[in-house]
Design a protein around this motif. Structure first.
Motif, mmCIF file in Angstrom:
data_model
loop_
_atom_site.group_PDB
_atom_site.id
_atom_site.type_symbol
_atom_site.label_atom_id
_atom_site.label_comp_id
_atom_site.label_asym_id
_atom_site.label_seq_id
_atom_site.Cartn_x
_atom_site.Cartn_y
_atom_site.Cartn_z
ATOM 1 N N PRO A 133 -2.452 -27.053 -9.695
ATOM 2 C CA PRO A 133 -1.885 -25.800 -10.214
ATOM 3 C C PRO A 133 -2.490 -24.560 -9.536
ATOM 4 C CG PRO A 133 -2.468 -27.266 -12.032
ATOM 5 C CD PRO A 133 -3.035 -27.868 -10.773
ATOM 6 N N GLU A 134 -3.791 -24.585 -9.317
ATOM 7 C CA GLU A 134 -4.438 -23.440 -8.671
ATOM 8 C C GLU A 134 -4.023 -23.328 -7.210
ATOM 9 O OE1 GLU A 134 -8.779 -21.850 -7.247
ATOM 10 O OE2 GLU A 134 -8.738 -23.390 -8.802
ATOM 11 N N MET A 135 -3.956 -24.459 -6.512
ATOM 12 C CA MET A 135 -3.547 -24.439 -5.105
ATOM 13 C C MET A 135 -2.130 -23.913 -4.977
ATOM 14 S SD MET A 135 -4.234 -24.859 -1.928
ATOM 15 C CE MET A 135 -5.815 -25.668 -1.974
ATOM 16 N N ALA A 136 -1.235 -24.361 -5.850
ATOM 17 C CA ALA A 136 0.152 -23.885 -5.824
ATOM 18 C C ALA A 136 0.209 -22.381 -6.058
ATOM 19 C CB ALA A 136 0.985 -24.629 -6.862
ATOM 20 N N ARG A 137 -0.611 -21.884 -7.000
ATOM 21 C CA ARG A 137 -0.638 -20.441 -7.271
ATOM 22 C C ARG A 137 -1.074 -19.677 -6.025
ATOM 23 N NH1 ARG A 137 -4.328 -17.130 -7.702
ATOM 24 N NH2 ARG A 137 -6.018 -18.607 -8.019
ATOM 25 N N ARG A 138 -2.130 -20.159 -5.364
ATOM 26 C CA ARG A 138 -2.626 -19.468 -4.166
ATOM 27 C C ARG A 138 -1.605 -19.522 -3.032
ATOM 28 N NH1 ARG A 138 -7.609 -22.683 -4.513
ATOM 29 N NH2 ARG A 138 -7.540 -22.869 -2.263
ATOM 30 N N MET A 139 -0.895 -20.635 -2.918
ATOM 31 C CA MET A 139 0.123 -20.752 -1.873
ATOM 32 C C MET A 139 1.274 -19.783 -2.090
ATOM 33 S SD MET A 139 0.246 -24.893 -1.446
ATOM 34 C CE MET A 139 1.353 -24.944 -0.032
ATOM 35 N N LEU A 140 1.584 -19.488 -3.352
ATOM 36 C CA LEU A 140 2.707 -18.615 -3.680
ATOM 37 C C LEU A 140 2.378 -17.130 -3.632
ATOM 38 C CD1 LEU A 140 4.319 -20.634 -6.597
ATOM 39 C CD2 LEU A 140 5.267 -20.265 -4.301
ATOM 40 N N GLU A 141 1.112 -16.789 -3.536
ATOM 41 C CA GLU A 141 0.757 -15.369 -3.491
ATOM 42 C C GLU A 141 1.389 -14.718 -2.261
ATOM 43 O OE1 GLU A 141 -3.502 -15.057 -3.728
ATOM 44 O OE2 GLU A 141 -3.532 -15.723 -5.814
ATOM 45 N N PRO A 142 2.061 -13.593 -2.435
ATOM 46 C CA PRO A 142 2.767 -12.951 -1.327
ATOM 47 C C PRO A 142 1.874 -12.618 -0.123
ATOM 48 C CG PRO A 142 3.396 -11.941 -3.409
ATOM 49 C CD PRO A 142 2.272 -12.877 -3.701
#
Length: 149
Positions: A133-142
């Motif tokens: 979940p954290e990795m996905a959040r970081r990947m999605l950051e603009p």
């Protein structure tokens, strides 16, 4: 030229200068998340050379290792991860260790450890398993550029 026209001209120049500098002042530090999956030692080594250069040029660099590249983060890397590359005479695993020691956030993908048959104690200091979940959040950051290797 009157005092009033000189003041107006100076104000206009200051406004233009402020507009020219505004994007630079708002610019964020570049963020790079490299996902390294390649088993090829040269591709791994080139990834670490480029990521090191990005760090030197001011970027925040993070790495996630998955599949065969996860072997690079092991205390005793197997196979090709132990072969030195020229001209730096360092293995991809040594290059990774240098970047980790320099503070680069490094994680192995959540699937690596269970499928390699080892636990987190097999990883070098400074490397941890990724939390999806954290990795996905970081990947999605603009502001984050995701680079596959």
């Amino acid at each position: 030229m009157t005092l009033r026209s000189t003041a107006r001209r100076a104000a206009g120049l200051l406004l233009l200068a402020g507009l020219a500098l505004a994007p630079a002042a708002r610019a964020e530090t570049p963020r790079v998340l490299a996902i390294i999956t390649s088993a090829d030692p040269q591709a791994q080594g080139m990834a670490f050379v480029l990521l090191g250069q990005m760090r030197q040029q001011g970027a925040t660099v993070e790495v996630m290792l998955c599949g065969p590249a996860g072997d690079l983060a092991r205390r005793e890397p197997p196979g090709p991860a132990a072969a030195a590359l020229r001209p730096m005479n360092a293995t991809p695993a040594q290059m990774l260790q240098n970047l980790v020691r320099a503070g680069m956030r490094t994680e192995v993908c959540a699937l690596y450890l269970p499928n390699a048959g080892v636990g987190p104690e097999a990883l070098i200091e400074g490397v941890r398993p990724a939390a999806p979940p954290e990795m996905a959040r970081r990947m999605l950051e603009p502001a984050t550029r995701v680079l596959p290797f």
